[in-house]
Design an enzyme around this catalytic site. Sequence first.
Site, short mmCIF file in Angstrom:
data_model
loop_
_atom_site.label_atom_id
_atom_site.label_comp_id
_atom_site.label_asym_id
_atom_site.label_seq_id
_atom_site.Cartn_x
_atom_site.Cartn_y
_atom_site.Cartn_z
N VAL A 1 30.36 21.37 42.53
CA VAL A 1 30.77 22.29 43.60
C VAL A 1 29.60 23.14 44.09
O VAL A 1 29.33 23.21 45.30
CB VAL A 1 31.92 23.19 43.11
N HIS B 1 53.26 27.86 66.16
CA HIS B 1 52.51 26.88 66.96
C HIS B 1 51.73 27.61 68.05
O HIS B 1 52.25 28.52 68.67
CB HIS B 1 53.46 25.87 67.60
N ALA C 1 28.58 46.30 38.83
CA ALA C 1 30.01 46.04 38.92
C ALA C 1 30.25 44.87 39.86
O ALA C 1 29.60 44.74 40.90
CB ALA C 1 30.74 47.29 39.43
N GLY C 2 31.19 44.03 39.51
CA GLY C 2 31.48 42.85 40.32
C GLY C 2 30.97 41.57 39.71
O GLY C 2 31.39 40.48 40.09
N GLY C 3 30.04 41.69 38.76
CA GLY C 3 29.56 40.52 38.04
C GLY C 3 28.89 39.47 38.90
O GLY C 3 28.40 39.74 40.00
N GLY D 1 22.34 18.08 40.50
CA GLY D 1 23.75 18.35 40.23
C GLY D 1 24.57 18.29 41.49
O GLY D 1 24.35 19.08 42.41
N ILE E 1 23.42 22.46 37.11
CA ILE E 1 23.96 21.52 36.11
C ILE E 1 24.97 22.20 35.18
O ILE E 1 25.13 21.82 34.03
CB ILE E 1 22.82 20.89 35.29
N ARG F 1 24.86 45.25 34.01
CA ARG F 1 24.22 45.06 35.32
C ARG F 1 25.04 45.79 36.37
O ARG F 1 25.26 46.97 36.28
CB ARG F 1 24.05 43.56 35.60
N GLU G 1 29.33 47.62 31.35
CA GLU G 1 28.62 46.62 32.16
C GLU G 1 27.13 46.88 32.09
O GLU G 1 26.68 48.00 32.31
CB GLU G 1 29.11 46.66 33.61
#
Length: 465
Positions: free
Chosen positions: A183, A439, A38-40, A180, A265, A36, A34
């Site tokens: 989401v 409930h 960990a976890g991206g 954009g 975008i 950068r 990696e």
Amino acid sequence: MNEAFDCVVIGAGPGGYVAAITAAQAGLKTALIEEREAGGTCLNRGCIPSKALLASAEIVAQIRHADQFGIHINGFSIDYPAMVQRKDTVVRSIRDGLNGLIRSNKITVFSGRGSLISSTEVKILGETPSVIKAQSIILATGSEPRAFPGVPFSQQSPRILCSTGVLNLKEIPQKMAIIGGGVIGCEFASLFHTLGSEVSVIEASQQILALNNPDISKTMFDKFTRHGIRFMLGASVSSIEDMGDRVRLTINGNIEEYDYVLVSIGRRLNTENIGLDKAGVICDERGVIPTDSTMRTNVPNIYAIGDITGKWQLAHVASHQGIVAARNIAGHKDEIDYSAVPSVIFTFPEVASVGLSPTSAQQQGIPVKVTKFPFRAIGKAVAMGESDGFAAIISHETSQQILGAYVIGPHASSLISEITLAIRNELTLPCIYETIHAHPTLAEVWAESALLAVDTPLHMPPTRK
């Protein structure tokens, strides 16, 4: 002599680190590369930090409506730098835990950029460049925000933001444009509008949230506009200019100025300069690496997972692909199944969907029934003051098998799991309505929607005369 591993994973995002842990737990000598953290993107620049900020915004919204619950608050202030600091603390805490998990699974971590130099060798470009050997390789290099043409993201233009930069703003924008209406764009529109920004969303198509579900798109458009978010649909941005203290946009030939502009975008796949050609891995013109159902590429010992596979740009899909790839390397016969992939939009209110939409069912010629049950008929939702929205089930017209679902309303992100499980196991409507639901809970909305499909709803009138 170069160190050799059974499995080398390039990229420690939600797909890569899960693949590495799975491989290590299967007894494989595993390396994780990696450049950068960990976890991206998900942990450090995406899912988690944005949800931390949304959690703060949710409290702001609750305070504004506190009088409806008999609580009167005479004035409050938003300390945005403190919100950002809390976000950073949340990310750091989870990342520290993740690094501990990687260590506890005895995974060898290399800090640097991994690049293939053959089908069994990986070069690591870091502080101390090295080459390691790999019996099997998993590519999990992810993606980056796509820049507006001719306007790269840079420190020289701090008011033109991507989804990473917007997380580190020092102030709440008074006036913000979001290019954009997908989401990510809608999530940030919801966040900053709740915090008090005047938000305009510029979308090239004629609908927001293009999910092949017009009902979601129209419902959320109506809710957003009713709340005060401005949308420009079918709009084209021809230029972006950083004016120093503001940003100037040319939209359909008209000039508008904003404090900040978020460019949302899409994302660019990270498949360039990772040595695919040297290993013989096929990649198409979009940067997508084709894989089979075991996540194997055209090179038998090289696998690909996550965004670069061109399937779903979702962290949980990447993680599951990582499990499938690692287990196949370990000798199992696993295959990926995309029939029940939940998708969540963290706006106010939340949106979630899974399986077929009514539109996709129609396109495939599948006869379905769509039943929508409103939260206003669910006691817990009314008690919470969150009775706006509904849950819909898409079922086969004759077999009653559940094929899809979508929900707009409180805790939609958690509610969708029940129907995800139902679709994955090919369950029918009776499996839902014959199950006792606690409930008062929001989950009762699924039992009611399933009952409505057979025209025996308990808390709204039946359709038959």
